[in-house]
Design an enzyme around this catalytic site. Structure first.
Site, short mmCIF file in Angstrom:
data_model
loop_
_atom_site.label_atom_id
_atom_site.label_comp_id
_atom_site.label_asym_id
_atom_site.label_seq_id
_atom_site.Cartn_x
_atom_site.Cartn_y
_atom_site.Cartn_z
N ARG A 68 0.87 -1.17 0.00
CA ARG A 68 0.00 0.00 0.00
C ARG A 68 0.91 1.22 0.00
O ARG A 68 1.60 1.50 0.98
CB ARG A 68 -0.87 0.00 1.25
CG ARG A 68 -1.76 1.23 1.35
CD ARG A 68 -2.39 1.25 2.74
NE ARG A 68 -3.47 2.22 2.80
CZ ARG A 68 -3.47 3.23 3.66
NH1 ARG A 68 -2.47 3.43 4.49
NH2 ARG A 68 -4.49 4.05 3.69
N ASP A 75 -2.58 4.83 -2.81
CA ASP A 75 -3.73 5.37 -2.08
C ASP A 75 -4.37 6.54 -2.83
O ASP A 75 -5.52 6.87 -2.61
CB ASP A 75 -3.21 5.88 -0.73
CG ASP A 75 -4.16 5.56 0.38
OD1 ASP A 75 -4.93 4.61 0.23
OD2 ASP A 75 -4.14 6.28 1.39
N ILE A 95 -14.33 6.78 7.98
CA ILE A 95 -14.19 7.53 9.24
C ILE A 95 -13.42 6.69 10.25
O ILE A 95 -13.98 5.77 10.87
CB ILE A 95 -15.57 7.92 9.82
CG1 ILE A 95 -16.45 8.54 8.71
CG2 ILE A 95 -15.41 8.89 10.98
CD1 ILE A 95 -17.91 8.69 9.11
N GLY A 96 -12.15 6.95 10.34
CA GLY A 96 -11.31 6.25 11.32
C GLY A 96 -10.54 7.31 12.07
O GLY A 96 -11.07 8.38 12.37
N ASN A 97 -9.27 7.00 12.35
CA ASN A 97 -8.45 8.06 12.92
C ASN A 97 -8.26 9.15 11.89
O ASN A 97 -8.46 10.33 12.14
CB ASN A 97 -7.13 7.47 13.38
CG ASN A 97 -6.73 8.11 14.67
OD1 ASN A 97 -7.27 9.15 15.06
ND2 ASN A 97 -5.78 7.51 15.33
N GLY A 98 -7.90 8.73 10.66
CA GLY A 98 -7.95 9.63 9.50
C GLY A 98 -9.36 9.51 8.92
O GLY A 98 -9.98 8.46 9.01
N ASP A 134 -9.86 8.76 20.72
CA ASP A 134 -10.68 7.56 20.57
C ASP A 134 -12.15 7.92 20.78
O ASP A 134 -12.54 8.40 21.84
CB ASP A 134 -10.22 6.49 21.58
CG ASP A 134 -10.80 5.13 21.24
OD1 ASP A 134 -12.02 5.06 20.95
OD2 ASP A 134 -10.05 4.14 21.27
N ARG A 183 -14.63 6.15 21.26
CA ARG A 183 -15.30 5.44 22.36
C ARG A 183 -15.19 6.22 23.65
O ARG A 183 -16.15 6.35 24.41
CB ARG A 183 -14.70 4.04 22.55
CG ARG A 183 -15.13 3.05 21.50
CD ARG A 183 -14.28 1.83 21.50
NE ARG A 183 -12.94 2.12 21.00
CZ ARG A 183 -12.10 1.22 20.51
NH1 ARG A 183 -12.44 -0.05 20.49
NH2 ARG A 183 -10.92 1.57 20.06
P1 AMP Z 1 -9.16 3.28 12.13
O1 AMP Z 1 -8.26 4.46 11.86
O2 AMP Z 1 -10.03 2.94 10.95
O3 AMP Z 1 -8.45 2.09 12.70
O4 AMP Z 1 -10.19 3.76 13.27
C1 AMP Z 1 -9.75 4.12 14.54
C2 AMP Z 1 -10.88 4.82 15.28
O5 AMP Z 1 -12.01 3.97 15.32
C3 AMP Z 1 -10.52 5.18 16.71
O6 AMP Z 1 -10.75 6.56 16.96
C4 AMP Z 1 -11.49 4.35 17.51
O7 AMP Z 1 -11.92 4.97 18.64
C5 AMP Z 1 -12.66 4.19 16.58
N1 AMP Z 1 -13.51 3.08 17.02
C6 AMP Z 1 -13.22 1.77 17.08
N2 AMP Z 1 -14.24 1.10 17.64
C7 AMP Z 1 -15.22 2.01 17.94
C8 AMP Z 1 -16.52 1.97 18.57
N3 AMP Z 1 -17.03 0.82 18.98
N4 AMP Z 1 -17.21 3.13 18.71
C9 AMP Z 1 -16.68 4.28 18.30
N5 AMP Z 1 -15.47 4.40 17.73
C10 AMP Z 1 -14.75 3.28 17.55
#
Ligand code: AMP
Length: 396
Positions: free
Chosen positions: A75, A132, A193-196, A267, A269
């Protein structure tokens, strides 16, 4: 590691903290518990070697020796305008990646180190780069040119590139399958929608706009990145707080986003828990994040002249029913009717709108590794045209 003939994932894993100390590998052989092994990796070469040793380990490994590894897919992040599709890595590709390093200083150098390490550890085995940025190379010029002096584009290739391409590609194709249509028959808005965080308008199977730009700082609110802000803010900070360019860089990339607003959490959560117990800044961070996702849905529906499906993916998109619900609130006028019960889903493919919802909303776990493997195999088999056209698993 995938056994392509049998379409079976043999093992998954990750090496974390490479070059920065206390590194470790997480390894999960399919059907077995994930294990963690501490192992120092001062260089990327050590990490690649650790992966190979783990895969071939007599106790925890999944293959006898390295001879069964036929190819490696990488990647890779930034190819500038040089590559609009995946490519077999040779000296020319390595040079192109080196030349684009100024566009992705955090990503391209480690990518190159990983490629060189794989080449050294597995001599003669082909390596494929899956960019990417490639999926977004179909954007029209009016979507990728910034309204700044045009010569910066001509001189330095400053333009919108977009990222998370393999993820947007994968989930948009899956959405078409879930709609029972071909990718070129539908318009899909994909929300990674993750960290990025990045969003993408996928019109008839191709990316026509995306929220990240020249760098992965633009667009949505992220874990630590600010996303869209008034472009004068960095200048304002430099003038009024006497900050250097590097300090502003750190603030906008590492101290902003939901971390900046909540003052303590990236995070989601943690943010949700605190918001539920009354923390005002955590509530605000959720409101801002969801509101801005909603604005992108509206913008991309308009850009494409209509939308058939919206997809939530990545850590937050796959898991947070709360952010999904907040972001979709009030979008009934667009034809989106959320099914609150179905929206309770976590980490699994699911339709989360009601049967009579004109626009469907899906949760689709992303699978960037599968896209990388498919492109790699397709290139080696000489069947690769463009990854928007040729993908084995999406033909089902
Ligand atoms: P990624 O970059 O795709 O690995 O996503 C990471 C983000 O996903 C972090 O901010 C985590 O807090 C969020 N995440 C993982 N599980 C959950 C959940 N059950 N509820 C809310 N956010 C989550």
């Amino acid at each position: 590691l995938m056994d392509w003939d049998n379409k079976k994932v043999l093992a998954k894993g990750i090496v974390e903290r490479v070059t920065i100390g206390n590194s470790f590998i997480k390894h999960e052989a399919t059907g077995k518990e994930e294990i963690t092994i501490n192992h120092d990796c001062p260089h990327h070469t050590d990490a690649i070697q650790l992966i190979l040793n783990t895969l071939t380990d007599p106790k925890i490994g999944v293959i006898k020796d390295m001879s069964s590894i036929k190819a490696v897919g990488h990647r890779t992040v930034h190819a500038g305008e040089k590559f609009a599709q995946s490519v077999l890595i040779d000296e020319k590709v390595i040079k192109a990646l080196e030349e684009c390093s100024h566009l992705a200083p955090l990503h391209n150098p480690p990518n190159l180190a990983g490629i060189k390490a794989a080449m050294a550890a597995l001599p003669g085995i082909p390596n494929v780069a899956v960019f990417d940025t490639a999926f977004h190379q179909t954007m029209p010029k009016h979507a990728y040119i910034y309204p700044i002096p045009y010569e910066y584009y001509e001189e330095m290739a400053m333009r919108r590139y977009g990222f998370h391409g393999t993820s947007h590609l994968y989930v948009s194709k899956r959405a078409a399958i879930m709609l029972g249509k071909k990718p070129n028959e539908v318009n899909v808005i994909t929300l990674h929608i993750g960290n990025g965080v990045s969003h993408c308008a996928v019109q008839k199977g191709i990316s026509v706009d995306t929220s990240m730009g020249l760098t992965p700082l633009e667009g949505a609110v992220m874990g630590t990145r600010c996303g869209d802000i008034d472009p004068y803010i960095p200048i304002f900070l430099m003038k009024n707080k006497n900050l250097t360019a590097d300090q502003v860089d750190t603030i906008l990339n590492k101290k902003s986003g939901v971390l900046g607003i909540t003052k303590k959490f990236t995070d989601r959560r943690d943010i949700q828990k605190a918001a539920e117990s009354g923390d005002e800044l955590c509530k605000l961070a959720e409101d801002i994040e969801a509101y801005r996702i909603k604005k992108y849905i509206g913008a991309y529906a308009a850009a494409m002249g209509g939308v058939d499906a919206v997809v939530f993916t990545a850590g937050v998109g796959e898991n947070s029913s709360r952010i999904r619900e907040k972001a979709l609130e009030g979008l009934e006028f667009l034809g989106i009717k959320l099914d609150k019960e179905a929206n309770k889903i976590r980490g699994k493919e699911n339709e989360i709108t009601t049967k009579d919802s004109r626009v469907k909303v899906f949760v689709i776990p992303t699978n960037e590794e599968l896209v990388i493997i498919e492109d790699t195999v397709a290139i080696l088999e000489g069947k690769y045209k463009k990854h928007t056209e040729y993908l084995y698993s999406f033909q089902k």
